[in-house]
Design an enzyme around this catalytic site. Structure first.
Site, PDB file in Angstrom:
ATOM      1  N   ARG A 235       0.838  -1.214   0.000  1.00  0.00           N
ATOM      2  CA  ARG A 235       0.000   0.000   0.000  1.00  0.00           C
ATOM      3  C   ARG A 235       0.868   1.258   0.000  1.00  0.00           C
ATOM      4  O   ARG A 235       0.432   2.333  -0.372  1.00  0.00           O
ATOM      5  CB  ARG A 235      -0.985  -0.001   1.174  1.00  0.00           C
TER       6      ARG A 235
ATOM      7  N   TYR B  61     -16.752  15.504 -14.499  1.00  0.00           N
ATOM      8  CA  TYR B  61     -17.173  14.116 -14.567  1.00  0.00           C
ATOM      9  C   TYR B  61     -18.264  13.859 -13.516  1.00  0.00           C
ATOM     10  O   TYR B  61     -18.189  14.400 -12.402  1.00  0.00           O
ATOM     11  CB  TYR B  61     -15.946  13.238 -14.324  1.00  0.00           C
TER      12      TYR B  61
ATOM     13  N   ASP C  37      -8.008  17.566 -14.818  1.00  0.00           N
ATOM     14  CA  ASP C  37      -8.368  16.200 -15.215  1.00  0.00           C
ATOM     15  C   ASP C  37      -8.110  16.121 -16.724  1.00  0.00           C
ATOM     16  O   ASP C  37      -8.830  16.714 -17.520  1.00  0.00           O
ATOM     17  CB  ASP C  37      -9.842  15.927 -14.880  1.00  0.00           C
TER      18      ASP C  37
ATOM     19  N   LYS D 154      -9.129   4.873 -19.401  1.00  0.00           N
ATOM     20  CA  LYS D 154      -9.491   5.330 -20.737  1.00  0.00           C
ATOM     21  C   LYS D 154      -8.304   5.192 -21.693  1.00  0.00           C
ATOM     22  O   LYS D 154      -7.861   4.098 -21.941  1.00  0.00           O
ATOM     23  CB  LYS D 154     -10.040   6.758 -20.646  1.00  0.00           C
TER      24      LYS D 154
END
Ligand SMILES: *Cc1c(COP(=O)(O)O)cnc(C)c1O
Length: 405
Positions: A59, A112, A184, A209
């Site tokens: 992590r 978004y 973004d 994407k």
């Protein structure tokens, strides 16, 4: 490995990885491990104290994930990068890092859908307010900045109307005011636009994407101008909220990233051809594509994007039912949200990606009930065109049959 900068077509393949450190393995190995063993207790103590370099627990860092982070740092020309389990994990990590109760966020007029949801939640739970501001001029932008504005958050091009934000203008004013800018960059991918070079402090991607490009991973990437800030986020909002990327997803993304430049050129070539076809079609009313000379943001696109991208939205010249019937008539083109995949995808924003946005707000964003968004894929453009063409013809036939009866 040489630190000398190469062109992006090369960086996506080589940067951040030295095969000599990994038994000569051409491809970065997959370190599918949760933790790392220490040689002795004192080493563990040193690593936790930050007095010795090395991995502790996945992590907090993983070698496969680190190759992807280093590669993204080089591609976006930043100081450092972090990988997350989704684009939204990257969005929430940066917003939680920058904001505290009572702060204010200035946003582009569209964000978004889930970013919209997150901002609403932050307002409700923590009193962090936001405004969808007009960022098109220095004057309007200065009006929206309040004494407690702690972040400017923009998307460009804006989904799904492809309106652009002038990054140079926004970053200049933000810098004057000492407010960090987050961009973004999902729709452009790092191949078409690099906001850090224009003065942004943070750039993020839904790696799901264009970066992945094959529709097989959900992931997010955050790149910052400052390496130090990335180190801080790694040990705070990333470590403690925990939205990390799995090593296997990083491995898939490294594989996808290698072809980013060739894929994007093909996406853009195909989109230009399909735009020319749609622009003239009688069943297309408004069309939204930054490459369109008539698009209001065309000049900004020419200034800050390398090419026009692979997304085209248009209003079907008819009713919502006709627009949906058109989608159903498509044979090769798939009905799906997401974008940037090899397959051409079509979706209906009003009932899909933007169905959570209240109708009133949706209309003000230009999202009508007849708006369709195409993510142009990598197929032959002639086949994409022929599929659209046969579906348009079916709708025309149905309409003329109705008129006859
Ligand atoms: C998909 C998307 C996101 C969210 O990314 P996930 O990987 O789905 O979490 C954020 N911003 C934009 C512009 C997107 O298209």
């Amino acid at each position: 490995m040489s630190k000398e900068r190469k062109r992006i077509e090369t960086e996506v393949i080589h940067s951040g990885y030295d095969s000599k450190q990994y038994e000569g393995s051409l491809t970065p190995p997959l370190f599918q491990t949760s933790t790392y063993t220490f040689d002795h207790a004192a080493q563990g103590e040193k690593r936790f104290a930050g007095d010795e370099e090395g991995y502790i627990y996945s992590r907090l860092g993983n070698p496969t994930v680190r190759v992807l982070e280093d590669r993204m740092t080089a591609i976006e020309e930043g100081g450092g990068a972090l990988a997350f389990g989704s684009g939204m994990a990257a969005v929430s990590a940066i917003l939680f890092y920058l904001l505290k109760s009572g702060d204010h966020v200035v946003c582009s007029k569209g964000v978004y859908g889930c970013t919209f949801g997150l901002l609403e939640m932050m307002e409700e739970k923590f009193g962090i307010t936001h405004e969808f501001a007009d960022l098109s001029s220095e004057e309007s932008m200065k009006q929206s900045i309040l004494p407690n504005t702690a972040c400017i958050y923009v998307e460009t091009p804006i989904n799904p109307t492809m309106e652009l934000i002038d990054l140079e203008l926004v970053c200049r004013i933000a810098q004057e005011k000492g407010i960090p800018v987050v961009v973004d960059n999902t729709f452009s991918s790092p191949y078409l636009q690099n906001p850090l070079k224009t003065g942004a402090d943070f750039v993020l991607h839904s790696a799901t994407k264009y970066i992945g490009g094959h529709g097989d991973v959900i992931g997010g990437l955050l790149v910052a101008k400052s390496a130090e800030v990335i180190g801080e986020i790694r040990m705070t909002t990333q470590k403690d909220i925990g939205g990390i990327m799995s090593p296997f997803d990083a491995w898939l993304l490294l594989r996808g990233l290698k072809t980013l430049a060739v894929r994007l050129d093909r996406h853009c070539d195909n989109a230009e051809k399909i735009f020319d076809y749609l622009k003239k079609h009688p069943l297309v009313r408004n069309i939204y594509f930054p490459g369109d000379q008539d698009h209001p943001s065309h000049d900004i696109a020419a200034k800050q994007m390398k090419r026009w991208g692979g997304l085209i939205s248009f209003d079907f010249n008819g009713t919502k039912e006709m627009a949906q019937a058109f989608m159903d008539e498509l044979k090769m083109i798939k009905i799906a949200v997401s974008l940037g995949d090899a397959e051409t995808l079509i979706q209906h924003p009003a009932s899909m990606t933007h169905s959570v946005v209240p109708e009133e707000t949706r209309k003000s964003m230009g999202i009508t009930d007849t708006l369709l968004r195409l993510s142009i894929g990598l197929e032959s453009w002639e086949d994409i065109k022929e599929d659209l063409d046969q579906a348009f013809s079916k709708i025309e036939e149905k309409v003329s049959m109705k008129m006859e009866s």
